[in-house]
Design an enzyme around this catalytic site. Structure first.
Site, PDB file in Angstrom:
ATOM      1  CB  SER A 175     -68.211  23.927  29.329  1.00 19.67           C
ATOM      2  OG  SER A 175     -67.954  23.474  28.028  1.00 19.67           O
ATOM      3  CG  ASP A 282     -74.851  21.153  25.595  1.00 19.28           C
ATOM      4  OD1 ASP A 282     -74.122  21.152  24.581  1.00 19.28           O
ATOM      5  OD2 ASP A 282     -74.394  21.132  26.750  1.00 19.28           O
ATOM      6  CG  HIS A 312     -72.495  24.202  26.109  1.00 19.27           C
ATOM      7  ND1 HIS A 312     -72.285  22.976  26.705  1.00 19.27           N
ATOM      8  CD2 HIS A 312     -71.364  24.928  26.330  1.00 19.27           C
ATOM      9  CE1 HIS A 312     -71.087  22.953  27.262  1.00 19.27           C
ATOM     10  NE2 HIS A 312     -70.507  24.130  27.061  1.00 19.27           N
TER      11      HIS A 312
END
Length: 341
Positions: A175, A282, A312
Site C-alpha cells: 500500500s 481494490d 486491498h
C-alpha cells in the site's frame, strides 16, 4: 466471531456482488459485517491498526533473532526505529528493507511483522522494517524521505551494523509502503545504490481526484464501495496527506514533484527489476498496473500479477485466503531468487 442476531451494519455493498471470492465474503461476514462502524478516530485506529485484520492472519515463523535499533536523522530532528529480523543461517546476509502500509497516517513495526518473518525465513535474508514518521504530524512526503534516509543508512553502515551485504539489497512494501519502495527505486538509481529487486503490493501510485467519478482509473469507480478500502477511506487518508484547502494542496503538490503522483516521475529508464501485485477488488488496482506498464514501456523488467476476488489488504489474511498466502510465498520466492540464484 460476530454477533449475527441483528442485521449487518457493515454489509458488503451491492455493487461488489460477483467481484469477491466467496472465501473472502464468508471471512468478512463472520468477522466484520456485524460490527458497529463508528466515526473514524485516528488515535483509536493507530492503537488497533496492526490487529485490524488479525481475524485472517496466519501464523508466521519466528526469525532466529529479532531486535529494534535506531539511527539519527541527518537534520538532527530525531531518530527512526528499525526492526531487524535475522535468519538462522550464518551472516553476512542479503537484506530486504520493508516499508509498512497504513495510508501514511497509520501503521507501525507490527503492521507487516508476519510478512517480514515469512520473507526472512523463506528467502534466507535479513529483513529490516522501517518505522517512518506519520502524517499529519509529519507532513507528506516526510514518509518517503525518512525511508530514503533509512535505505542510505543500511547501504552505508549495514555491513558493520547488521552483518548485511550492501551489494545485495531489495526493497518492498504494501500500500503506502509499496509507493515508498517504488519512489525509492528512482532515488537509489540516481544515487548509485544497487537494488536487486523492488516488490510492491497493492501500491498507492496516483494522486486522488475530488471524486471517484473523476478518476481516470476504472478500478476507482468500479470498486468505489469495496470492503476494507473504499473511496471514502481513501479520501480520509488523503485529507491527512495533503492540506484540505485546494490552493494549499496544489502548492504543496507542485513543490514535492513526482511524490504526488509516481506516474509523473521524470525518468523511468534503468530502474531495478520490479514485482507489482494488485487486487481485483481494490480501488488502487489500475494505477498499480499502469505504473507497471510504464516500467515495461521504458525497457525495465517487471512482473505484474492481479489477485482476483480480493480487496486491498488481502495479504494480511493469509491464514484464511489462498491469495494472501500466495502473495507472501511468491514475494519471498522472488526475493530469494534476486539474492541467491
Amino acid at each position: 466471531m460476530a454477533d449475527k442476531t441483528h442485521e449487518p451494519v457493515q454489509p458488503i455493498h451491492p455493487s461488489m456482488e460477483g467481484k469477491l471470492d466467496p472465501a473472502f465474503v464468508k471471512l468478512y461476514n463472520d468477522n466484520v459485517a456485524y460490527k458497529p462502524n463508528g466515526p473514524i478516530d485516528l488515535s483509536v485506529l493507530r492503537k488497533h491498526y496492526s490487529q485490524l485484520y488479525s481475524y485472517g492472519t496466519g501464523a508466521a515463523p519466528e526469525a532466529a533473532r529479532t531486535y529494534d535499533t535506531t539511527f539519527p536523522l541527518a537534520d538532527g530532528s530525531g531518530e527512526i526505529t528499525l526492526r531487524v529480523y535475522e535468519p538462522a543461517s550464518k551472516g553476512s546476509w542479503p537484506v530486504h528493507v520493508d516499508f509498512h502500509g497504513g495510508g501514511w497516517g497509520l501503521g507501525d513495526l507490527d503492521t507487516e511483522a508476519h510478512i517480514c518473518k515469512h520473507i526472512c525465513k523463506k528467502a534466507n535474508v535479513a529483513v529490516i522494517d522501517v518505522a517512518y514518521r506519520l502524517v499529519p504530524e509529519h507532513p507528506y512526503p516526510t514518509q518517503i524521505t525518512d525511508c530514503w534516509e533509512a535505505l542510505q543508512y543500511v547501504y552505508k553502515h549495514g555491513a558493520d551494523k547488521f552483518q548485511i551485504k550492501p551489494d545485495s539489497i531489495s526493497i518492498g512494501g504494501v500500500s503506502a509502503g509499496g509507493c515508498i519502495a517504488l519512489a525509492l527505486s528512482h532515488l537509489a538509481r540516481d544515487a548509485g545504490i544497487p537494488i536487486r529487486l523492488v516488490t510492491a503490493g497493492t501500491p498507492v501510485v496516483d494522486d486522488l481526484p475530488a471524486t471517484a467519478a473523476e478518476s481516470s482509473h476504472e478500478s476507482m469507480r468500479e470498486n468505489e464501495f469495496a470492503p476494507t478500502l473504499n473511496w471514502q477511506r481513501l479520501a480520509f487518508f488523503n485529507r491527512l496527506k495533503f492540506p484540505e484547502d485546494p490552493e494549499e494542496a496544489k502548492a504543496a503538490k507542485a513543490k514535492m514533484g513526482f511524490y504526488a503522483n509516481l506516474l509523473d516521475a521524470p525518468n523511468f529508464a534503468n530502474l531495478p527489476r520490479t514485482v507489482i501485485y494488485t487486487a481485483g477488488a481494490d480501488p488502487l488496482r489500475d494505477e498499480g498496473e499502469k505504473y507497471a506498464k510504464k516500467l515495461f514501456e521504458n525497457g525495465n523488467e517487471v512482473i505484474v500479477k492481479r489477485f482476483i476476488g480480493v480487496p486491498h489488504p488481502f495479504m494480511h489474511m493469509d491464514g484464511s485466503l489462498k491469495q494472501g498466502a500466495e502473495f507472501i510465498d511468491e514475494t519471498a520466492r522472488y526475493i530469494r531468487l534476486a539474492h541467491w540464484d
